[in-house]
Design a protein around this motif. Sequence first.
Motif, PDB file in Angstrom:
ATOM      1  N   CYS A   1       0.514  11.805  -9.293  1.00 51.30           N
ATOM      2  CA  CYS A   1      -0.438  12.987  -9.372  1.00 51.30           C
ATOM      3  C   CYS A   1       0.998  14.366  -9.370  1.00 51.30           C
ATOM      4  O   CYS A   1       0.681  15.179  -9.571  1.00 51.30           O
ATOM      5  N   ASP A   2       2.256  14.316  -9.085  1.00 50.43           N
ATOM      6  CA  ASP A   2       3.234  15.312  -9.476  1.00 50.43           C
ATOM      7  C   ASP A   2       3.807  15.594 -10.637  1.00 50.43           C
ATOM      8  O   ASP A   2       3.038  16.664 -11.251  1.00 50.43           O
ATOM      9  N   LYS A   3       3.331  15.130 -11.316  1.00 53.53           N
ATOM     10  CA  LYS A   3       4.096  14.984 -12.622  1.00 53.53           C
ATOM     11  C   LYS A   3       2.866  15.601 -13.422  1.00 53.53           C
ATOM     12  O   LYS A   3       2.649  16.198 -14.451  1.00 53.53           O
ATOM     13  N   PHE A   4       1.403  14.719 -13.247  1.00 51.29           N
ATOM     14  CA  PHE A   4       0.331  14.979 -14.088  1.00 51.29           C
ATOM     15  C   PHE A   4      -1.054  15.751 -13.597  1.00 51.29           C
ATOM     16  O   PHE A   4      -1.097  14.767 -12.343  1.00 51.29           O
ATOM     17  N   LYS A   5      -1.100  16.537 -13.176  1.00 53.81           N
ATOM     18  CA  LYS A   5      -2.133  17.595 -12.907  1.00 53.81           C
ATOM     19  C   LYS A   5      -3.739  16.288 -12.561  1.00 53.81           C
ATOM     20  O   LYS A   5      -4.310  16.129 -11.288  1.00 53.81           O
ATOM     21  N   ASN A   6      -4.400  16.391 -13.736  1.00 55.01           N
ATOM     22  CA  ASN A   6      -5.021  15.262 -13.729  1.00 55.01           C
ATOM     23  C   ASN A   6      -5.449  13.952 -13.229  1.00 55.01           C
ATOM     24  O   ASN A   6      -6.480  13.801 -13.062  1.00 55.01           O
ATOM     25  N   PHE A   7      -4.521  13.317 -12.953  1.00 53.76           N
ATOM     26  CA  PHE A   7      -4.105  12.003 -12.487  1.00 53.76           C
ATOM     27  C   PHE A   7      -4.644  12.283 -11.361  1.00 53.76           C
ATOM     28  O   PHE A   7      -5.280  11.705 -10.559  1.00 53.76           O
TER      29      PHE A   7
ATOM     30  N   SER B   1       0.789  -1.016   0.008  1.00 53.21           N
ATOM     31  CA  SER B   1       0.045  -0.118   0.367  1.00 53.21           C
ATOM     32  C   SER B   1       0.621   1.221   0.098  1.00 53.21           C
ATOM     33  O   SER B   1       0.167   2.067  -0.957  1.00 53.21           O
ATOM     34  N   LEU B   2       1.828   1.030   0.499  1.00 51.19           N
ATOM     35  CA  LEU B   2       2.920   2.756   0.721  1.00 51.19           C
ATOM     36  C   LEU B   2       3.445   2.853  -0.209  1.00 51.19           C
ATOM     37  O   LEU B   2       2.711   2.996  -1.076  1.00 51.19           O
ATOM     38  N   ILE B   3       3.989   1.111  -1.076  1.00 49.80           N
ATOM     39  CA  ILE B   3       4.968   1.282  -2.514  1.00 49.80           C
ATOM     40  C   ILE B   3       3.901   2.229  -3.491  1.00 49.80           C
ATOM     41  O   ILE B   3       3.706   2.893  -3.998  1.00 49.80           O
ATOM     42  N   ILE B   4       2.045   1.621  -3.663  1.00 45.48           N
ATOM     43  CA  ILE B   4       1.282   1.661  -4.491  1.00 45.48           C
ATOM     44  C   ILE B   4       0.712   3.482  -4.233  1.00 45.48           C
ATOM     45  O   ILE B   4       1.127   4.778  -5.097  1.00 45.48           O
ATOM     46  N   SER B   5       1.079   4.104  -2.693  1.00 50.65           N
ATOM     47  CA  SER B   5       0.661   5.657  -2.862  1.00 50.65           C
ATOM     48  C   SER B   5       2.372   6.319  -2.790  1.00 50.65           C
ATOM     49  O   SER B   5       2.071   7.157  -3.975  1.00 50.65           O
ATOM     50  N   ILE B   6       3.282   5.713  -3.018  1.00 50.92           N
ATOM     51  CA  ILE B   6       3.847   7.130  -3.268  1.00 50.92           C
ATOM     52  C   ILE B   6       4.430   6.562  -4.640  1.00 50.92           C
ATOM     53  O   ILE B   6       4.199   8.121  -4.991  1.00 50.92           O
ATOM     54  N   ILE B   7       4.254   5.700  -5.770  1.00 48.96           N
ATOM     55  CA  ILE B   7       4.009   5.735  -6.332  1.00 48.96           C
ATOM     56  C   ILE B   7       2.433   6.869  -7.043  1.00 48.96           C
ATOM     57  O   ILE B   7       3.078   8.147  -8.659  1.00 48.96           O
TER      58      ILE B   7
END
Lengths: 259, 240
Positions: free
Chosen positions: A82-88, A71-77
């Motif tokens: 989100c940082d790279k793509f605002k729409n994400f 879960s932590l790994i998924i959250s970091i990804i």
Amino acid sequence: MKEKILRSNIFWIVVIIIIWESVSRLGIISPYVLPPFSKVVIQLVQELQDGSIVIQVINSFRIVLLGLIISLIISIIVLILCDKFKNFEYFTRTICNILSPLPSVAILPIVIIWMGINDNAMLVLVVHSVVWPMIINLMEKVQSIPTVYHELLANLQIGSIKKVLCVYMMLILPGVIAAMRIGCARAWRSIISSEAIFGIIGTSGGLGMYIYVNRAYGNLTKVMVGIILIILVSVIIDKIFVALEKLTIKKWRMSYERE
Amino acid sequence: MSENSVLKVENLTHSYKDKKNKKIVIKDLSFEVDRGEILSIIGKSGCGKSTMLKIVAGFLSPDSGKIIVNGKEHKKPTRNVMYLQQNYEQLFAWRNVVKNISYSIEQLKLGKEETKKRAEYYTHLVELDEYKEAYPNTLSGGQKQRVAFARALAVEPDLILMDEPFAALDASTRDKLQESTKRIIKEKGQTVLFVSHNIKEAQYIGDRMLVFGSDKDGNIKYYFIENPQEQDKEEIKKLL
């Protein structure tokens, strides 16, 4: 002194144990419904000496731990994307808001059909119960990072991966530890309830399975042993997180983190 | 653009819009800053001096006009133009002083030895040798600001933008920092835009001063003052 005693957790635990033992021994509540605490402790020691319950604790704990890490790994990804793509970010928020309130027990039948009856199905349930609130929690923490840091990182031309992994995760460390703590509680709840409701799902069974089987045999002493073990494991995990907090957050006094 | 010029601001205009109104905060501003020059900028609150700095840094896009740094148009934040804010709570709590300073140097990928050497040098430059192993939570506001300054300086950028860096500090710390900051900037030959709301501070720091003022009718007007130290503070005040 009196207030100090009243504030102590141990004092209240002793009070509860005394009440528990008394109501059972005096027959206020039937020992078949509520076995005396001393009997539960003796049973717990016997089970621990036997060793099989230890394996069941390890089985449940292994899945909880693995679920937390995944879960932590998924959250970091997700944070990096989100940082790279605002729409994400908008997409993620929608998904999290839909799936977060869904209890893992509710999706258990679907998971069994999709994954079969094995440890992976259990892991999916644990990840489902942990990952969505964890993502929302961490996203909110990242948004609460003061602008001064965002500008500094932009100024130093730090890429998204490095930014999230090396800076954001450290800046929001109190939030990360809190998310892990909450996640851990949710994971335990998920695995125990799934095992206790549906019986064995994994190949070897865990604590929930132990409770489930003993409930079926009407052995409430053993059910109590299972419950006490869950409490003990949760307390130990909580102590680990508190130690981690002391080692990091309190040492650095991360006061700018807006709680 | 003169050969010695590091920054050229060309016809810069910027406005803030809400639902009904459009407020122009910067209007047709042009100027150049030479290498090693400190241009101090003063103006009343809300006159657009910090906005101008953010545009130069690349954090904001102007309505019109150009920012040229070393002959190239500067539109996005880069390490070449470092921005230093007044909020000194901008250090990394988990890194000690020297590691905070080395963070910016690490981004230059100079190698471990060179990074360490440079970080030690800038720690020494801001006179924090004895605190180099200290964590931010044990430092005073002035010391934190010195670490942030060293971190910006350590990248060796073409331009440093200082946005009221001493505003949040007490008077005696501010006086000491003004003196040491000016000495360091001059020693390094660093080009600096220094925004302040304090005329005395702007006079002391700047080789030249840009006043965000207004004319008799209240229209935006910019005044450039050479040798601000020699000018009367009251005369400058009248321009605001």
